[in-house]
Design a protein around this motif. Structure first.
Motif, PDB file in Angstrom:
ATOM      1  N   GLY A 263       0.703  -1.178  -0.100  1.00 44.67           N
ATOM      2  CA  GLY A 263      -0.113   0.152  -0.068  1.00 44.67           C
ATOM      3  C   GLY A 263       1.661   1.092  -0.043  1.00 44.67           C
ATOM      4  O   GLY A 263       0.371   1.955  -0.918  1.00 44.67           O
ATOM      5  N   ALA A 264       1.513   0.984   0.273  1.00 46.71           N
ATOM      6  CA  ALA A 264       3.021   2.301   0.739  1.00 46.71           C
ATOM      7  C   ALA A 264       3.320   2.843  -0.472  1.00 46.71           C
ATOM      8  O   ALA A 264       3.601   3.454  -0.845  1.00 46.71           O
ATOM      9  CB  ALA A 264       4.062   2.079   2.104  1.00 46.71           C
ATOM     10  N   THR A 265       4.072   1.632  -1.098  1.00 51.87           N
ATOM     11  CA  THR A 265       4.477   1.531  -2.260  1.00 51.87           C
ATOM     12  C   THR A 265       3.302   2.637  -3.728  1.00 51.87           C
ATOM     13  O   THR A 265       3.722   3.454  -4.441  1.00 51.87           O
ATOM     14  CB  THR A 265       4.854   0.586  -2.629  1.00 51.87           C
ATOM     15  OG1 THR A 265       6.195   0.122  -2.289  1.00 51.87           O
ATOM     16  CG2 THR A 265       5.170   0.244  -4.377  1.00 51.87           C
ATOM     17  N   LEU A 266       2.320   1.689  -3.307  1.00 49.35           N
ATOM     18  CA  LEU A 266       1.629   2.422  -4.200  1.00 49.35           C
ATOM     19  C   LEU A 266       1.242   3.268  -3.958  1.00 49.35           C
ATOM     20  O   LEU A 266       0.330   4.551  -5.234  1.00 49.35           O
ATOM     21  CB  LEU A 266       0.050   1.345  -4.635  1.00 49.35           C
ATOM     22  CG  LEU A 266       0.015   0.237  -4.631  1.00 49.35           C
ATOM     23  CD1 LEU A 266      -1.451  -0.509  -4.504  1.00 49.35           C
ATOM     24  CD2 LEU A 266      -0.077  -0.168  -6.167  1.00 49.35           C
ATOM     25  N   GLY A 267       0.942   3.794  -2.588  1.00 45.45           N
ATOM     26  CA  GLY A 267       1.247   5.871  -2.450  1.00 45.45           C
ATOM     27  C   GLY A 267       2.365   6.145  -3.159  1.00 45.45           C
ATOM     28  O   GLY A 267       1.810   7.771  -3.583  1.00 45.45           O
TER      29      GLY A 267
END
Length: 404
Positions: A263-267
């Motif tokens: 999720g952090a990467t997608l952010g």
């Protein structure tokens, strides 16, 4: 094509960010490490956050070291990555807690030597939407690196024990070789002009060429501090809560910590796209989702699924807000002061990371909850309320300026 726009150049500079967050790779092994070394919860958490203390010092010293010894950006980055690799593997071979803690401090010095260069170079070389995109990619690279190192450390933990999880730092040498082969020795000419950013204009109301450092930088440093206190606190507390719910032999926490980073990467990847559409509204989206994650995590009780959902959610909004901070900096200070203001914000992030265990412990004392078992979740509803209050203050401040 200008060399700075080459994808190979971009990937080469982004590669060093893969190891910047590897201090957190051992989080999944904290319960086993705590039991094996007979240390407290707070002591075990400081093995994760102590590197941040050294980062705070060396992000300031790094530009001075470069100036004093006339070291190029490439050499200072390579020196930092080398230190990360060497210091990171020390706990594989020693049994003393203080020696391990000292090695973690040296690990942080390695991060600090090159962290600000990895960010400020992007801020100066690129402008406009490309700058936002690169800063988002850099944030995504950190999360990919953290997810990858967490996964490798978790696998090593499951099969070979907690001490072997530190072998993950051998990856630093692979990054070093790739960076050395792909990045040219000399620095390319950097853009001295930075396009005006509507985000900073809305926040400060200033227009025209930037002549001095804005006091808003100080607010961004404090903002960075608070964000990381929350994020790192959740990462540190989750393994203990997972064991409290699932039993002492549970070792699956590393897997969920790795998934959280997706999720952090997608952010990070989508930051440029979201910021282009929402503008300053990006900060409200980020803070709102972070608050929701805290409420899910803090009120989950023994509902492990609800707790995991909160954990998985928090990374995405953090990577909407943290690149925003660095994206504002070129419009809040002259180009030749970018390394300084970048270092100040990095100090805010790392100060928050380092003191996260202490602030979480204070919050436990405030709520009267124990520093064990399900009491480890006590700080997060309070953090969620704090994030909503920050969003409200920012909204009122920007609206008041707009009225004027």
């Amino acid at each position: 094509m200008n060399k700075k726009h080459s994808m190979i150049t971009k990937l080469a500079f982004l590669s060093v960010s893969l190891m910047v967050t590897s201090a957190y790779a051992i989080q999944g092994s904290l319960p086993q490490l705590k039991a094996a070394m007979h240390i407290t919860q707070t002591q075990s958490e400081y093995l994760v956050t102590t590197p941040s203390f050294a980062v705070m010092i060396f992000v300031v010293l790094s530009p001075l070291i470069q100036q004093w010894f006339h070291i190029s950006d490439k050499k200072i980055i390579m020196a930092g990555v080398t230190i990360v690799g060497l210091a990171g593997i020390v706990p594989m071979f020693v049994n003393n807690y203080m020696v391990i803690l000292l090695s973690r401090l040296v690990l942080g010095a390695g991060y600090g030597l090159y962290n600000s260069q990895a960010i400020s170079v992007i801020s100066v070389w690129y402008d406009g939407q490309e700058r936002a995109q690169m800063l988002g990619w850099r944030a995504a690279a950190e999360q990919v690196g953290q997810a990858f190192t967490l996964t490798i450390a978790g696998l090593l933990l499951s099969y070979l024990g907690w001490r072997s999880s530190f072998a993950v730092y051998f990856l630093a040498f692979a990054v070093l070789v790739f960076f050395a082969l792909r990045v040219p020795e000399e620095s390319q000419s950097q853009d001295k002009h930075v396009d005006e950013d509507d985000l900073a204009e809305e926040l400060t109301g200033d227009e025209g060429q930037v002549k001095k450092i804005s006091p808003v930088v100080g607010l961004l440093v404090l903002f960075a501090f608070l964000l990381v206190v929350d994020y790192v606190g959740m990462e540190n507390r989750f393994p203990g809560l997972a064991v409290a719910i699932n039993g002492a032999h549970y070792t699956g926490a590393s897997m969920f910590l790795s998934l959280m980073l997706i999720g952090a990467t997608l952010g990070g990847i989508t930051y440029g796209w979201i910021q282009d559409r929402l503008g300053f509204g990006t900060v409200y989206l980020g803070l709102g989702l972070m608050a929701l994650a805290n409420f899910l995590f803090g009120f989950a009780g023994d509902n492990y699924v609800m707790m995991v959902i909160g954990l998985l959610l928090i990374g995405f909004p953090l990577q909407l807000v943290s690149p925003l901070i660095f994206n504002l900096l070129p419009d809040l200070a002259p180009a030749d002061r970018q390394p300084l203001v970048t270092s100040l914000c990095l100090i805010g992030f790392n100060f928050g990371s380092f003191f996260s265990p202490t602030i979480a412990a204070w919050t436990n004392q405030l709520t009267g909850k124990p520093m064990s078992g399900m009491g480890l979740a006590a700080p997060f509803p309070i953090y969620g309320v704090a994030l909503l209050l920050i969003a409200l203050v920012i909204f009122l401040a920007t609206r008041r300026r707009a009225v004027k």
